[in-house]
Design an enzyme around this catalytic site. Structure first.
Site, short mmCIF file in Angstrom:
data_model
loop_
_atom_site.label_atom_id
_atom_site.label_comp_id
_atom_site.label_asym_id
_atom_site.label_seq_id
_atom_site.Cartn_x
_atom_site.Cartn_y
_atom_site.Cartn_z
N LYS A 67 0.86 -1.19 0.00
CA LYS A 67 0.00 0.00 0.00
C LYS A 67 0.89 1.23 0.00
O LYS A 67 2.00 1.21 0.55
CB LYS A 67 -0.87 0.01 1.26
CG LYS A 67 -2.05 0.92 1.19
CD LYS A 67 -3.30 0.22 0.70
CE LYS A 67 -4.48 1.16 0.64
NZ LYS A 67 -5.71 0.48 0.25
N GLY A 111 -20.82 6.36 6.36
CA GLY A 111 -20.03 6.83 5.21
C GLY A 111 -20.75 6.58 3.90
O GLY A 111 -20.97 5.43 3.52
N LEU A 112 -21.13 7.66 3.21
CA LEU A 112 -21.87 7.54 1.95
C LEU A 112 -21.01 8.01 0.79
O LEU A 112 -21.42 8.82 -0.03
CB LEU A 112 -23.17 8.35 2.03
CG LEU A 112 -24.14 7.94 3.14
CD1 LEU A 112 -25.33 8.90 3.20
CD2 LEU A 112 -24.62 6.51 2.93
N GLY A 113 -19.79 7.50 0.73
CA GLY A 113 -18.90 7.83 -0.39
C GLY A 113 -19.13 6.91 -1.56
O GLY A 113 -20.23 6.36 -1.73
N SER A 114 -18.11 6.70 -2.36
CA SER A 114 -18.25 5.88 -3.58
C SER A 114 -18.83 4.51 -3.25
O SER A 114 -19.75 4.05 -3.90
CB SER A 114 -16.90 5.68 -4.26
OG SER A 114 -16.21 6.88 -4.32
N VAL A 115 -18.27 3.85 -2.24
CA VAL A 115 -18.73 2.49 -1.93
C VAL A 115 -20.01 2.53 -1.10
O VAL A 115 -20.97 1.81 -1.39
CB VAL A 115 -17.64 1.70 -1.17
CG1 VAL A 115 -18.12 0.29 -0.88
CG2 VAL A 115 -16.34 1.66 -1.96
N GLY A 116 -20.03 3.36 -0.05
CA GLY A 116 -21.19 3.40 0.85
C GLY A 116 -22.47 3.73 0.12
O GLY A 116 -23.52 3.13 0.37
P1 NAD Z 1 -14.88 7.86 -0.16
O1 NAD Z 1 -13.81 8.82 0.22
O2 NAD Z 1 -15.54 7.97 -1.48
O3 NAD Z 1 -16.05 7.88 0.94
C1 NAD Z 1 -15.85 7.98 2.31
C2 NAD Z 1 -17.10 8.66 2.87
O4 NAD Z 1 -17.02 8.62 4.29
C3 NAD Z 1 -17.25 10.12 2.46
O5 NAD Z 1 -18.57 10.37 2.03
C4 NAD Z 1 -16.94 10.88 3.76
O6 NAD Z 1 -17.63 12.12 3.84
C5 NAD Z 1 -17.43 9.89 4.79
N1 NAD Z 1 -16.87 10.04 6.12
C6 NAD Z 1 -15.60 10.37 6.48
N2 NAD Z 1 -15.49 10.38 7.81
C7 NAD Z 1 -16.69 10.03 8.31
C8 NAD Z 1 -17.20 9.82 9.62
N3 NAD Z 1 -16.46 10.00 10.70
N4 NAD Z 1 -18.49 9.43 9.75
C9 NAD Z 1 -19.29 9.25 8.66
N5 NAD Z 1 -18.85 9.42 7.40
C10 NAD Z 1 -17.58 9.80 7.22
O7 NAD Z 1 -14.23 6.40 0.04
P2 NAD Z 1 -14.70 5.02 -0.58
O8 NAD Z 1 -13.96 4.79 -1.84
O9 NAD Z 1 -16.19 4.96 -0.57
O10 NAD Z 1 -14.11 4.00 0.49
C11 NAD Z 1 -14.72 3.85 1.76
C12 NAD Z 1 -13.89 2.90 2.60
O11 NAD Z 1 -13.80 1.63 1.94
C13 NAD Z 1 -12.44 3.34 2.83
O12 NAD Z 1 -12.03 2.94 4.12
C14 NAD Z 1 -11.65 2.56 1.79
O13 NAD Z 1 -10.31 2.32 2.18
C15 NAD Z 1 -12.43 1.27 1.75
N6 NAD Z 1 -12.28 0.56 0.49
C16 NAD Z 1 -12.64 1.17 -0.68
C17 NAD Z 1 -12.50 0.48 -1.88
C18 NAD Z 1 -12.90 1.11 -3.19
O14 NAD Z 1 -12.96 0.39 -4.20
N7 NAD Z 1 -13.24 2.40 -3.22
C19 NAD Z 1 -11.98 -0.81 -1.88
C20 NAD Z 1 -11.65 -1.42 -0.67
C21 NAD Z 1 -11.79 -0.71 0.52
#
Ligand code: NAD
Length: 356
Positions: free
Chosen positions: A89, A190-195
């Site tokens: 990583k 967390g409602l980001g890309s994955v959430g």
């Molecule tokens: P992202 O940055 O798109 O989304 C993260 C979300 O979490 C954002 O909406 C942010 O506002 C929110 N957030 C941050 N702190 C917070 C808190 N304290 N409480 C509530 N919400 C909060 O990231 P992602 O790509 O959706 O990834 C989410 C997690 O999954 C990360 O830990 C990442 O390492 C893991 N992950 C992602 C992938 C991938 O393909 N994107 C793959 C494996 C693991």
């Protein structure tokens, strides 16, 4: 030295009580301002594959420690997913001052290139497909690049979300004996890309959602689109729900959270447990924890197949769907060994790390 011993739970060579990392590179580039750590935990199964995080840390040691923990997690994840890759990583330290982003990621690309293929990079929190394009201008050791008529490349998040959904569903079956998510309540942190993608799938499957995010616009949208209830960010881990899905950053399962009321924990965030002790507490309390590095492998499966050029879209989805049967296998191992799922998954991953 005080900060090193108080903030950093490891040595220069790796995590406390764990085998040392194969290689850890700390690098800087004066022109672009790049400051990065590349941690290679293991290359036994193949080159170390794992994303690049761009994040503002409280201290350099915290960034170093994060790279060490995340790279170990990638080794476990790639091994359990049966991929021909080891674990690594990268972490790029984000500074408050404005930086030339393309120059920064090009410099990172040169750093990756200098490792000669020992480490392969991709997107992670804080990085985008455009950043990976900048990396690609300097090295071929990168994945997650969108292409025209793309079938399985580019942003891996949808495949991650699919894998988490499949894993969560299997975990519900293990813990609650239910083969449907209809009426199951899920707290999504967390409602980001994955959430967000996960919420769409859960909503379609009939689950009731409780959501939290530091970005109020996202929770409002979830309220409108999924009829989700919104919880305060400090309260999401203690709401009354069947399932907790941590999809923000790591470390969300603290000792306090391990005393929660959920029946199942399954989410996307890497390094959810503060330590394996929290996993033991969950197990003692009858909460089934589906380890992050087991259920969130969809993204790396996608990136790996893109890198190897060895599968089409359906084949990638079929491979990601294997996360479900793996959750059942883990449950079987837990039953036989009596140890918590978090520990059983580490034992299983270490077995797989010896097999190529
Ligand atoms: P992202 O940055 O798109 O989304 C993260 C979300 O979490 C954002 O909406 C942010 O506002 C929110 N957030 C941050 N702190 C917070 C808190 N304290 N409480 C509530 N919400 C909060 O990231 P992602 O790509 O959706 O990834 C989410 C997690 O999954 C990360 O830990 C990442 O390492 C893991 N992950 C992602 C992938 C991938 O393909 N994107 C793959 C494996 C693991």
């Amino acid at each position: 030295m005080d900060r090193l011993t108080t903030n950093f739970a490891g040595t220069l060579f790796g995590l406390h009580g764990e085998p040392a990392h194969e290689r850890i590179v700390v690098a800087s580039d004066a022109d672009s301002g790049l400051q990065a750590v590349v941690a290679v935990y293991s290359t036994v199964r193949g080159p170390a594959f794992g994303g690049c995080r761009y994040w503002q840390y409280a201290s350099d040691y915290e960034a170093y420690h994060d790279a060490l923990r995340l790279s170990q997690g990638m080794a476990f994840k790639n091994a359990l997913a049966g991929l021909p890759f080891g674990g690594g990583k990268a972490v790029i330290l984000k500074r408050p001052e404005q930086m030339d982003r393309a120059a920064l990621f090009k410099a990172f690309g040169r750093l990756v290139e200098s490792l000669g293929g020992m480490y392969l990079t991709a997107e992670d929190v804080g990085t985008t497909a455009d950043d990976m394009r900048a990396v690609q201008s300097e090295t071929a050791y990168v994945s997650g690049i969108p292409r025209e008529n793309d079938v399985y490349g580019g942003n891996p998040s949808p495949r991650t979300a699919y894998g988490v959904f499949v894993g969560l569903k299997a975990a519900v079956q293990v813990a609650l004996g239910r083969d449907t998510l209809d009426g199951i309540s899920v707290a999504v942190q967390g409602l980001g890309s994955v959430g967000w993608d996960l919420c769409e799938r859960l909503h379609r499957a009939g689950a009731e959602l409780i959501v939290s995010d530091i970005d109020a616009a996202k929770t409002e949208r979830a309220q409108q689109m999924f009829g989700a209830r919104v919880a305060d960010i400090a309260r999401i881990a203690s709401v009354n729900a069947d399932v907790f899905a941590p999809c923000a950053l790591g470390g969300s399962i603290t000792d306090a959270v391990a005393h929660c009321q959920f029946k199942v924990i399954a989410g996307a965030a890497n390094n959810q447990l503060m330590s394996l002790a929290e996993g033991d507490t969950l197990h003692r309390r009858g909460i089934f924890y589906a380890p992050d590095f087991l259920v969130n492998a969809g993204g790396i499966i996608s990136c790996a197949r893109e890198y190897l050029g060895s599968a089409d879209k359906q084949a990638v989805l079929d491979e990601v769907a294997q996360i479900g049967p793996r959750v059942f296998e883990l449950a079987g191992r837990v039953k036989v060994s009596g140890i918590a799922p978090a520990r059983a998954a580490v034992v299983w991953a270490r077995e797989m790390m010896q097999r190529v």
